[in-house]
Design a protein around this motif. Structure first.
Motif, PDB file in Angstrom:
ATOM      1  N   ARG A  98      21.987  80.871 -12.734  1.00  0.00           N
ATOM      2  CA  ARG A  98      22.258  80.786 -11.184  1.00  0.00           C
ATOM      3  C   ARG A  98      21.078  80.500 -10.498  1.00  0.00           C
ATOM      4  O   ARG A  98      19.898  80.800 -10.780  1.00  0.00           O
ATOM      5  N   PRO A  99      20.914  79.664  -9.326  1.00  0.00           N
ATOM      6  CA  PRO A  99      19.533  79.411  -8.798  1.00  0.00           C
ATOM      7  C   PRO A  99      19.149  80.724  -8.143  1.00  0.00           C
ATOM      8  O   PRO A  99      19.657  81.973  -7.910  1.00  0.00           O
ATOM      9  N   PHE A 207      13.499  72.675  -8.289  1.00  0.00           N
ATOM     10  CA  PHE A 207      14.278  73.146  -7.074  1.00  0.00           C
ATOM     11  C   PHE A 207      15.327  74.213  -7.340  1.00  0.00           C
ATOM     12  O   PHE A 207      15.813  74.756  -6.417  1.00  0.00           O
ATOM     13  N   PHE A 208      15.481  74.713  -8.682  1.00  0.00           N
ATOM     14  CA  PHE A 208      16.316  75.634  -9.081  1.00  0.00           C
ATOM     15  C   PHE A 208      15.603  76.969  -8.249  1.00  0.00           C
ATOM     16  O   PHE A 208      16.686  77.743  -8.213  1.00  0.00           O
ATOM     17  N   ALA A 209      14.292  77.118  -8.037  1.00  0.00           N
ATOM     18  CA  ALA A 209      13.901  78.315  -7.462  1.00  0.00           C
ATOM     19  C   ALA A 209      13.393  78.144  -6.250  1.00  0.00           C
ATOM     20  O   ALA A 209      12.716  78.984  -5.396  1.00  0.00           O
ATOM     21  N   LEU A 210      13.476  77.000  -5.466  1.00  0.00           N
ATOM     22  CA  LEU A 210      13.025  76.936  -4.053  1.00  0.00           C
ATOM     23  C   LEU A 210      14.191  76.466  -3.098  1.00  0.00           C
ATOM     24  O   LEU A 210      15.117  75.823  -3.381  1.00  0.00           O
ATOM     25  N   ALA A 240      21.455  76.065  -1.916  1.00  0.00           N
ATOM     26  CA  ALA A 240      20.580  76.080  -3.160  1.00  0.00           C
ATOM     27  C   ALA A 240      20.843  74.847  -3.904  1.00  0.00           C
ATOM     28  O   ALA A 240      21.926  73.992  -3.762  1.00  0.00           O
ATOM     29  N   TYR A 241      19.974  74.525  -4.833  1.00  0.00           N
ATOM     30  CA  TYR A 241      20.372  73.441  -5.741  1.00  0.00           C
ATOM     31  C   TYR A 241      21.309  73.755  -6.796  1.00  0.00           C
ATOM     32  O   TYR A 241      21.037  74.766  -7.724  1.00  0.00           O
ATOM     33  N   VAL A 258      23.085  73.634 -17.626  1.00  0.00           N
ATOM     34  CA  VAL A 258      24.503  73.658 -16.781  1.00  0.00           C
ATOM     35  C   VAL A 258      24.342  73.220 -15.415  1.00  0.00           C
ATOM     36  O   VAL A 258      23.230  72.660 -14.890  1.00  0.00           O
ATOM     37  N   ALA A 259      25.419  72.957 -14.830  1.00  0.00           N
ATOM     38  CA  ALA A 259      25.406  72.429 -13.328  1.00  0.00           C
ATOM     39  C   ALA A 259      26.551  73.404 -12.860  1.00  0.00           C
ATOM     40  O   ALA A 259      27.411  73.950 -13.415  1.00  0.00           O
ATOM     41  N   GLY A 260      26.368  73.667 -11.326  1.00  0.00           N
ATOM     42  CA  GLY A 260      27.571  74.272 -10.634  1.00  0.00           C
ATOM     43  C   GLY A 260      27.061  75.575 -10.453  1.00  0.00           C
ATOM     44  O   GLY A 260      25.834  75.979 -10.608  1.00  0.00           O
TER      45      GLY A 260
END
Length: 261
Positions: A98-99, A207-210, A240-241, A258-260
């Protein structure tokens, strides 16, 4: 037949009067039942129900309490107060995927240089990209692995074959669209998260962490290589991304794609 002083026959007049009286009798008999029927129907109508007024002045205890619905267990304890609510539990179904966006913590460094990756991470990254460029999704099978080390491909459990699942995500029957997405994600910059901890990870794209509202113009261009402007607007509302991302451990295990959320 006798005649009156006016010259009109008296018997004829009496006959006409008698006939007119007889003709009037059926009319009265026919009309009377209709009037009676209307009166009966009016009397049989139920009286209108007047709803109780809001300011009901009925004395306490004058109404009968309704029983609980059948099967409803009796209350065993009082509801928990605001301070007694259960504490938040960590998200289930792959929390590491998860982000990792926390506005209270410093933004992690965005890295583009693959030479800074540990060798096992760099090797797995390159193997995945090579499989994507081949156009053959079957080449991902040995990289996904089996058993406990299987790459997580969904935020929920999947049934059946992993490659078949990936093909199902793709817009084409051979899975080449999902290969293109995976390659594009791995071509973006990455972040190194939780260094020195058991959950240490290298994650693409960064982008996962920004926070999305902190992306500059250059970074938004990089984001639009992966998602559309419409996707970006939706993700800003979420905060979040949440499109596809890849995680690889320092030992080179491909942890998730994964996505979502």
């Amino acid at each position: 037949m006798s005649f009156s002083m006016s010259g009109k026959p008296v018997g004829l007049v009496l006959y006409i009067c008698f006939a007119a009286g007889c003709a009037a009798i059926p009319l009265v008999l026919v009309s009377s039942p209709a009037y009676a029927l209307s009166e009966i129907k009016r009397e049989e109508l139920p009286a209108p129900v007047t709803p109780p007024a809001d300011d009901d002045m009925s004395p306490p205890g004058s109404t009968v309490p309704m029983p609980d619905p059948v099967g409803t267990p009796p209350p065993t304890s009082k509801p928990a107060g605001p301070d007694e609510a259960e504490p938040d539990s960590p998200p289930s179904g792959g929390g590491v995927t998860r982000p990792r966006v926390d506005p209270e913590t410093p933004v992690p460094e965005v890295v583009y240089d693959l030479g800074k990756l540990p060798e096992p991470v760099r090797r797995m990254h390159d193997l995945i990209v090579e499989a994507c460029k081949s156009g053959d999704i079957e080449k991902l099978r040995p990289l996904i692995g089996t058993g406990d080390s299987t790459t997580q491909l969904s935020l929920t459990d999947i049934d059946g074959d992993a490659i078949a699942f990936l093909k199902g995500l793709s817009g084409d029957p051979d899975g080449q669209e999902i290969l293109a997405i995976l390659e594009e994600v791995l071509n973006a910059g990455y972040v190194h998260l939780d260094a020195g901890k058991p959950e240490e990870l290298y994650v693409w794209p960064y982008f996962f962490a920004l926070p999305l509202d902190k992306l500059d113009a250059k970074q938004r261009v990089e984001l639009f290589k992966i998602v559309t402007a419409g996707d970006f607007d939706d993700m800003k509302q979420f905060g979040a991304y949440i499109f596809y991302r890849v995680g690889i451990t320092p030992t080179g295990q491909w942890t998730f794609f994964v996505a979502g959320d």
